[in-house]
Scaffold this active site. Sequence first.
Site, mmCIF file in Angstrom:
data_model
loop_
_atom_site.group_PDB
_atom_site.id
_atom_site.type_symbol
_atom_site.label_atom_id
_atom_site.label_comp_id
_atom_site.label_asym_id
_atom_site.label_seq_id
_atom_site.Cartn_x
_atom_site.Cartn_y
_atom_site.Cartn_z
ATOM 1 N N ASP A 1 61.749 22.999 55.515
ATOM 2 C CA ASP A 1 59.610 22.810 55.319
ATOM 3 C C ASP A 1 59.381 24.435 55.844
ATOM 4 O O ASP A 1 59.667 25.134 56.450
ATOM 5 C CB ASP A 1 58.964 21.902 56.799
ATOM 6 C CG ASP A 1 58.001 22.170 56.668
ATOM 7 O OD1 ASP A 1 57.432 22.771 55.939
ATOM 8 O OD2 ASP A 1 57.237 20.782 56.866
ATOM 9 N N HIS A 2 58.780 25.023 54.157
ATOM 10 C CA HIS A 2 59.247 26.367 54.538
ATOM 11 C C HIS A 2 57.572 27.001 55.964
ATOM 12 O O HIS A 2 58.238 28.271 56.090
ATOM 13 C CB HIS A 2 58.612 26.967 53.417
ATOM 14 C CG HIS A 2 57.180 26.612 52.944
ATOM 15 N ND1 HIS A 2 56.220 25.656 52.429
ATOM 16 C CD2 HIS A 2 56.093 27.860 53.404
ATOM 17 C CE1 HIS A 2 55.576 26.576 52.058
ATOM 18 N NE2 HIS A 2 55.358 26.855 52.118
ATOM 19 N N HIS B 1 54.029 19.656 55.777
ATOM 20 C CA HIS B 1 53.343 21.073 57.113
ATOM 21 C C HIS B 1 52.776 20.715 58.759
ATOM 22 O O HIS B 1 52.873 21.263 59.408
ATOM 23 C CB HIS B 1 53.187 22.489 56.371
ATOM 24 C CG HIS B 1 54.119 22.874 55.046
ATOM 25 N ND1 HIS B 1 54.983 22.679 55.180
ATOM 26 C CD2 HIS B 1 53.284 22.444 53.391
ATOM 27 C CE1 HIS B 1 55.821 22.839 53.428
ATOM 28 N NE2 HIS B 1 54.262 22.781 52.984
HETATM 29 C C1 BG6 Z 1 53.374 23.578 49.340
HETATM 30 C C2 BG6 Z 1 53.104 22.966 48.722
HETATM 31 O O1 BG6 Z 1 54.677 22.846 50.629
HETATM 32 O O2 BG6 Z 1 53.190 23.808 50.168
HETATM 33 C C3 BG6 Z 1 51.540 23.315 48.172
HETATM 34 O O3 BG6 Z 1 53.660 22.175 47.352
HETATM 35 C C4 BG6 Z 1 50.971 23.982 48.537
HETATM 36 O O4 BG6 Z 1 50.930 22.946 47.043
HETATM 37 C C5 BG6 Z 1 51.611 24.836 49.598
HETATM 38 O O5 BG6 Z 1 50.119 25.222 47.772
HETATM 39 C C6 BG6 Z 1 51.207 25.993 50.568
HETATM 40 O O6 BG6 Z 1 52.025 26.825 51.614
HETATM 41 P P1 BG6 Z 1 51.639 27.719 51.629
HETATM 42 O O7 BG6 Z 1 52.803 28.861 52.229
HETATM 43 O O8 BG6 Z 1 51.365 28.855 50.430
HETATM 44 O O9 BG6 Z 1 50.802 28.001 52.666
#
Ligand code: BG6
Length: 504
Positions: free
Chosen positions: A185-186, A248
Site C-alpha cells: 500500500d504505497h 490508503h
Molecule cells: C492509487 C490509486 O492507489 O493511489 C489512484 O489507484 C490514486 O487512483 C493514487 O490516484 C493516489 O496516490 P498518490 O500517491 O498520488 O496520492
Amino acid sequence: MNSTIKTEPTIFVIFGGTGDLTSRKIAPALYNLFLDGWLPHLFSIIGTGRTQFSDEQFRENLLNDINQFSRSGKAEKAKWDEFAKNVYYQVSDIKDAETYKEFGKRVDKHNEEWNVKANVIYYLAVSPNLFPIIASNISKAKLAGDPEKTRIVIEKPFGHDLESAKELNKLLSGIFNECQIYRIDHYLGKETVQNIMAFRFANSILEPIWNRNYIEHVQISVTEKLGVEGRGDYYDGAGALRDMIQNHLLQLLCFVAMETPISFDADEVRNRKVDVLRAMRKFAPEDVRLSAVRGQYSEGWMEGKEVPGYRDEPKVNPDSNTETFAAIKFFVDNWRWHGVPFYMRTGKRMHQSASIITIQFRDVPHLVFPAEATESWQQNRLIISIQPEMSIRLQVQAKRPGLDMVLNTVDMVFDYKGTYSSQAPEAYETLILDTMLGDQTLFMRGDQVEAAWELIMPILDTWQGKKSLNFPNYSADSWGPEIAEALIARDGFHWFSLPIAGKK
Ligand code: BG6
C-alpha cells in the site's frame, strides 16, 4: 546511506517490466536506491514481459523512464552505466511453466557467479488477475522454497472484495510463509505517513490528550484534481471505496487511532493496526445511508481546461454507477475513541489535490474573553499534511498585536522543506528497500487486508445493489457532492481543506 543497515545480494525480478508502474515508480526507485548507496554490491534486476526486447533495449527504456520520472533528475552517464550493467530482460509468457525454469536458471547462474545464495524478490507489477497464476507457477518451478531468501511483492488492489481477498490470501499462504509476502500500500511508504508514528510515539506531550477526552473529531481527506487518467477500465470496476478507502485511507486512520506498540517490530505494529480495524463499528445495511455518501463527477473546467465528466472518460461505461467520490463517518469502538467520529472523504476531479488529516480538539470548557475578542474563534486543530505540502501544523489561539484584546488563530508549523535540506525519498524507494531488508512493518498483513474489506463490504454491497439515481452529482473542480457536506454538517462540523499559509 546509513552504514549500519546492509542489504544482501539480491535478484529483483519484475513481472510487468514494461508496464507503467515499472516506468514511473519501480525503475526510478531502484535507481535512486542505487545512487544513495542502498543497493547491495551484488544485485541484478530482471525485467520480464511479452514484448521482444534485448537487454540493451530494455536498459534504454528504463533510462528514458528514469530521466523522465526520477526525483533526482536525469541520470548521469557514469552512474547509469554502472547501474545498467546489472539490468537484464527476459521475454516471457507468464502463463508458461518454461518461463519460470528460465528464472530458475538465471538465479542459479547469479548465485554461482557471486558465490552466494542471493535473496530473490518477485515483484508482481501486473494486473491482479495474473497474481494467482504467477504465484502458482513460481511454486511449481520450486522457486519459492526458501522462506529466508525468497519474497513476493503484490501490488494493490489485493482482492476485489472480501471473498476474493480471502481466496488470494489462501492461495498465497499455500505457497509462501506470511513473512515472504509483501502486500504493497504505497501510502505506507510516504515519509509523512511514517512520521505520524514518529510524531505520536516519540513525543510524550501527545499521549495524554490523544483520546476522546480531548479530541472531538478526526477528518481524513484525500482529494485529487486528477480524473481517472486513462485507467477507466480498471477504475470503472473499482470506484473510490475500493481504490482509496479500503486501503490508503483506512491505513491512515489506523496510524491515528492505534495504541502504542511495545516495539517497532513489524508484527507488533501491525497487530496494533489490526486492533483498530477490528474495533471499528460495522455498518448494518440500514446504517449505510446515514453514514456513507457517494458521488460521481460531471464535466467542468479545471485550470482553464475543459474536462469530461466521468461517464465520458475513455473505457468507462456511459451509464456507470461507479463512485468517484466517497465520504464516510466511522467510529472506533474502544475506550480511547468512544464517541469520536472519524470522517473520511476522497474524490477525483476535486478542487484541491491534498491529503490531510485534521484532529479537532474539544473546545475550552469556559470562554473568558468578551465576544469582540473571539469573533474568529476556532477550536485547536492539529493538521497533518501528507501531500503536496509535507507539514504538521498546530492551530492555536493567540492575541493579535494591538491595544485591544482580539484573538486570532495562528499556526505553529513544522514543515519538511523549511526544516530539512535533503530530499524525501519516494514511497517506492522506502518500500523496495524494506523488501530487500526483510522488514514488513510498512506492508499489509493478510488479516489486515481482510479486516479492511470486512469493514467496507456492507457499503460496497449496498452501493452496488442500488444504482445511484442522481449521478453525476458534483462537477469537476468542486468539493464533491452536497450530500457530503450534509453528512458532516448534521454533526455540526464542516470539511477542512489545506489552509493556505499567509499573513493575518
Ligand atoms: C492509487 C490509486 O492507489 O493511489 C489512484 O489507484 C490514486 O487512483 C493514487 O490516484 C493516489 O496516490 P498518490 O500517491 O498520488 O496520492
